[in-house]
Write an enzyme that holds these catalytic residues in place. Structure first.
Site, PDB file in Angstrom:
ATOM      1  N   CYS A  20       0.767  -1.297   0.077  1.00 21.72           N
ATOM      2  CA  CYS A  20       0.061  -0.047  -0.089  1.00 21.72           C
ATOM      3  C   CYS A  20       0.933   1.368   0.076  1.00 21.72           C
ATOM      4  CB  CYS A  20      -0.886   0.020   1.189  1.00 21.72           C
ATOM      5  SG  CYS A  20      -2.252   1.254   0.902  1.00 21.72           S
ATOM      6  N   GLU A  66      -0.672  -8.796   5.027  1.00 21.81           N
ATOM      7  CA  GLU A  66      -0.410  -9.031   6.416  1.00 21.81           C
ATOM      8  C   GLU A  66      -1.863  -9.187   7.048  1.00 21.81           C
ATOM      9  OE1 GLU A  66      -0.627  -4.619   6.090  1.00 21.81           O
ATOM     10  OE2 GLU A  66       0.016  -6.135   4.883  1.00 21.81           O
ATOM     11  N   HIS A  77      -3.026  -5.373   1.388  1.00 25.23           N
ATOM     12  CA  HIS A  77      -2.428  -5.568   2.846  1.00 25.23           C
ATOM     13  C   HIS A  77      -2.338  -7.321   3.073  1.00 25.23           C
ATOM     14  CE1 HIS A  77      -2.208  -1.229   4.297  1.00 25.23           C
ATOM     15  NE2 HIS A  77      -3.299  -1.309   3.429  1.00 25.23           N
TER      16      HIS A  77
END
Length: 224
Positions: free
Chosen positions: A80, A188, A186
């Site tokens: 991002c 994660e 994202h």
């Protein structure tokens, strides 16, 4: 020995990236100082607010050291806002915003809209085995254009009714150029560590190449 991979710990999902890297076999650590940057084999630049991270890099005296390490071939992964910072040029950014380089791309900041326009999609992702990658987009950028040296890894349609995994031509949301990787989303946040495992493998590959490069440099110096 497992590579040491840092996570730039100025803003963003630092803890989540650390957990994903450790689950992918890396020794993960935070990076806030130049001494910490010098000790890592690769670096993750998390999401957040790209202009804020840009200012903090300058305040923490990390901007130029990080630029040099990326220019010297240190593997880097940006998600991002990290993608925005790694791009060579940004559209809709601030005039005083700093770029780290590493990716010969033009990125449009907040391209998919504001926080309320956040969305999720399943993407076909080159270089990652298994089912489509579930991607979370939050105030996400996209790659407006990329040079021929940049490998496009994933695209998503800007039409919400067209699943990303079925888009042959759409907005570019994941790229790689040599040792530099970036995603507009994202990974994660999903519990799927495949993108992080890909980056760990990139760092491991770079680490194996480094002794040969040093030897070549010494040979070149010996000839001058």
């Amino acid at each position: 020995m497992s590579p040491i991979i840092g996570v730039l710990a100025l803003q963003g999902d630092v803890r989540e990236h650390l957990a994903a890297l450790r689950a992918s076999g890396a020794r993960a650590t935070t990076v806030r100082r130049t001494t910490e940057l010098s000790e890592v084999d690769g670096l993750v630049i998390p999401g957040g607010e790209s202009t804020t991270i840009s200012r903090l890099l300058e305040s923490f005296e990390l901007l130029e050291p990080l630029r040099r390490r990326i220019a010297d071939g240190m593997p880097a992964y940006g998600s991002c806002a990290g993608m925005i910072l790694l791009a060579s040029k940004v559209l809709d950014g601030r005039e005083d915003q700093h770029q780290l380089g590493g990716l010969d791309v033009i990125v449009r900041r907040n391209a998919f809209g504001r926080q309320v326009d956040s969305f999720e999609d399943d993407l076909a992702f080159d270089g990652v085995d298994g089912p489509p990658v579930h991607a979370v987009f939050i105030r996400a950028p996209w790659v407006e254009s990329a040079s021929p040296q940049v490998e496009v890894l994933a695209r998503v349609s800007d039409d919400p009714d067209v699943p990303g995994g079925q888009v042959a031509a759409g907005r570019i949301v994941a790229v790689r150029q040599g040792p530099v990787l970036a995603t507009a989303f994202h990974p994660e946040l999903t519990g799927d560590t495949r993108v992080h495992r890909l980056f760990v493998q990139m760092v491991e590959g770079r680490s194996r190449e480094r002794p040969l490069e040093v030897g070549n440099n010494e040979t070149q110096e010996g000839r001058t």
